[in-house]
Design a protein around this motif. Sequence first.
Motif, PDB file in Angstrom:
ATOM      1  N   ALA A   1      -3.902 -13.023 -25.542  1.00 49.29           N
ATOM      2  CA  ALA A   1      -4.907 -13.790 -26.305  1.00 49.29           C
ATOM      3  C   ALA A   1      -4.949 -12.987 -27.879  1.00 49.29           C
ATOM      4  O   ALA A   1      -5.535 -13.551 -28.671  1.00 49.29           O
ATOM      5  CB  ALA A   1      -6.101 -13.634 -25.972  1.00 49.29           C
TER       6      ALA A   1
ATOM      7  N   LYS B   1      -4.568 -14.465 -31.341  1.00 50.82           N
ATOM      8  CA  LYS B   1      -4.773 -15.873 -31.211  1.00 50.82           C
ATOM      9  C   LYS B   1      -6.130 -16.338 -31.518  1.00 50.82           C
ATOM     10  O   LYS B   1      -6.909 -15.505 -31.005  1.00 50.82           O
ATOM     11  CB  LYS B   1      -4.055 -16.057 -29.913  1.00 50.82           C
TER      12      LYS B   1
ATOM     13  N   SER C   1      -2.411 -22.405 -29.980  1.00 56.02           N
ATOM     14  CA  SER C   1      -3.211 -21.887 -31.121  1.00 56.02           C
ATOM     15  C   SER C   1      -2.501 -21.260 -31.885  1.00 56.02           C
ATOM     16  O   SER C   1      -1.662 -20.473 -31.573  1.00 56.02           O
ATOM     17  CB  SER C   1      -4.715 -21.321 -30.393  1.00 56.02           C
TER      18      SER C   1
ATOM     19  N   HIS D   1      -4.199 -21.232 -17.915  1.00 55.04           N
ATOM     20  CA  HIS D   1      -4.735 -20.079 -18.694  1.00 55.04           C
ATOM     21  C   HIS D   1      -3.856 -19.699 -19.793  1.00 55.04           C
ATOM     22  O   HIS D   1      -4.129 -19.352 -20.982  1.00 55.04           O
ATOM     23  CB  HIS D   1      -4.939 -18.858 -17.651  1.00 55.04           C
TER      24      HIS D   1
ATOM     25  N   GLU E   1      -3.681 -22.275 -22.611  1.00 52.98           N
ATOM     26  CA  GLU E   1      -4.919 -22.143 -23.534  1.00 52.98           C
ATOM     27  C   GLU E   1      -4.906 -21.514 -24.397  1.00 52.98           C
ATOM     28  O   GLU E   1      -5.317 -21.413 -25.547  1.00 52.98           O
ATOM     29  CB  GLU E   1      -6.300 -22.281 -22.540  1.00 52.98           C
ATOM     30  N   GLN E   2      -4.121 -20.563 -24.246  1.00 53.66           N
ATOM     31  CA  GLN E   2      -3.948 -19.397 -25.353  1.00 53.66           C
ATOM     32  C   GLN E   2      -2.560 -19.772 -26.349  1.00 53.66           C
ATOM     33  O   GLN E   2      -2.875 -19.260 -27.335  1.00 53.66           O
ATOM     34  CB  GLN E   2      -3.896 -18.069 -24.724  1.00 53.66           C
TER      35      GLN E   2
ATOM     36  N   THR F   1      -6.876 -19.098 -29.594  1.00 56.74           N
ATOM     37  CA  THR F   1      -7.123 -19.911 -28.191  1.00 56.74           C
ATOM     38  C   THR F   1      -7.957 -20.900 -28.460  1.00 56.74           C
ATOM     39  O   THR F   1      -8.844 -21.552 -29.219  1.00 56.74           O
ATOM     40  CB  THR F   1      -7.661 -18.832 -27.198  1.00 56.74           C
ATOM     41  N   ASP F   2      -7.640 -21.858 -27.254  1.00 57.62           N
ATOM     42  CA  ASP F   2      -8.172 -23.172 -27.066  1.00 57.62           C
ATOM     43  C   ASP F   2      -9.273 -23.355 -26.087  1.00 57.62           C
ATOM     44  O   ASP F   2     -10.612 -23.377 -26.613  1.00 57.62           O
ATOM     45  CB  ASP F   2      -6.928 -24.204 -26.696  1.00 57.62           C
ATOM     46  N   TRP F   3      -9.100 -23.574 -24.997  1.00 57.13           N
ATOM     47  CA  TRP F   3     -10.138 -23.608 -23.541  1.00 57.13           C
ATOM     48  C   TRP F   3     -10.550 -24.775 -23.608  1.00 57.13           C
ATOM     49  O   TRP F   3     -11.572 -24.886 -22.644  1.00 57.13           O
ATOM     50  CB  TRP F   3     -11.202 -22.251 -23.842  1.00 57.13           C
TER      51      TRP F   3
END
Length: 388
Positions: free
Chosen positions: A260, A263, A209, A202, A205-206, A265-267
């Motif tokens: 987040a 950002k 980016s 988690h 993923e944030q 963010t990716d995910w």
Amino acid sequence: MLGTFSYTNPTKLYFGEDALDSLPRELARYGDRVLLAYGGGSIKKTGLYDEVRGILEAAGKEVFEVPGVMPNPTVEKLYAGCTVARDNDVDLILAVGGGSVVDYAKAVSVSAWCDEDPWEKYYARLEEPDNRIIPVGSVLTMTGTGSEMNGGSVITNRATKQKIGHVFGEEVFPKFAILNPRLTFTVPRYQMVAGIFDVMSHILEQYFSGDDDNTSDYLAEGLMRSLVHSSRIAAVDPEDYEARSNIMWTSAWALNTLIAKGKSTDWMVHMIGQAIGAYTDTTHGMTLSAISPAYYRLVMPYGLPKFARFATAVWDVDASGKTDEETAAEGLEHMEDWMRELGLVMNISELGVTDDMIDGIADGSFVMDGGYHVLDRDEIVAVLEASK
């Protein structure tokens, strides 16, 4: 920090060994009809079920139950819960268990009074609620998902081989969450370490980016350092209260939308991991650990400065005399060493993925565009192949 944003988190947390003592004051805020949702029965073995039932009954609540919520809640289970909630016009859904039970409770909360198929509306089409929403509270027994403090809800449709998460707005966030780290002690080691990597994923993923000087990144680095430190202690002594309490607290802050902010963010790791879960019904955190090394090695050249920063800030890599590429690669090596130390699954074959599933998993992976590189289908296949 770039961009403009708003921030609120309506979930009230009660944290510590006596946290459950606060449940009566929260129950007093809601009506008399409560739906109790829980998993496979472990809370009955530990005595938590009797304790919670006793609190509910002492508060004068009429209790309806949905037991047997599975680790990857299915659409069929969602429909069953909706029927119980709607037919009994419940005033509150109390989830007692891990993140899957909390995810499930949120799904029922938005779906029970939906006037069409909630899978189609909220998961296939990802529409927002326009119907009555039942309040949710939780008593957490496992850490990892952060579901106790956000609006996310993941449901699996086995017939279509889809596992889809919908991040709802603040109106779906649990109203309260009871977090007693001791309740997590009975979780098997496999599930404990899977949850730990879910927390790490988690944050990653944030973190991976954006390229501005962002306060959220500094917060993320501190959370990751704390998680790595505490996880090593918990791996040796799962009942070390300080370590488990820090992991539980980090889990909540890893995905309550705070880091987040500012950002993109990716995910993508989560999208591929969820597609794997739809085919194999395996533990979510392990689907993430199995593909993360290959994914981040593929993406690293596109976000090299941040990967080099990750190496020095989180893993204490000495960058002296090294290129950014060398520093970044060393950081990922340290992360993989830590993953092996915990005993995480490091390949998708161990999860039951076979060659004939690769195309279907790739097709079922939603493509996100918030990270350093937008993957095409061939690259998703390449990540899966490299993760075998």
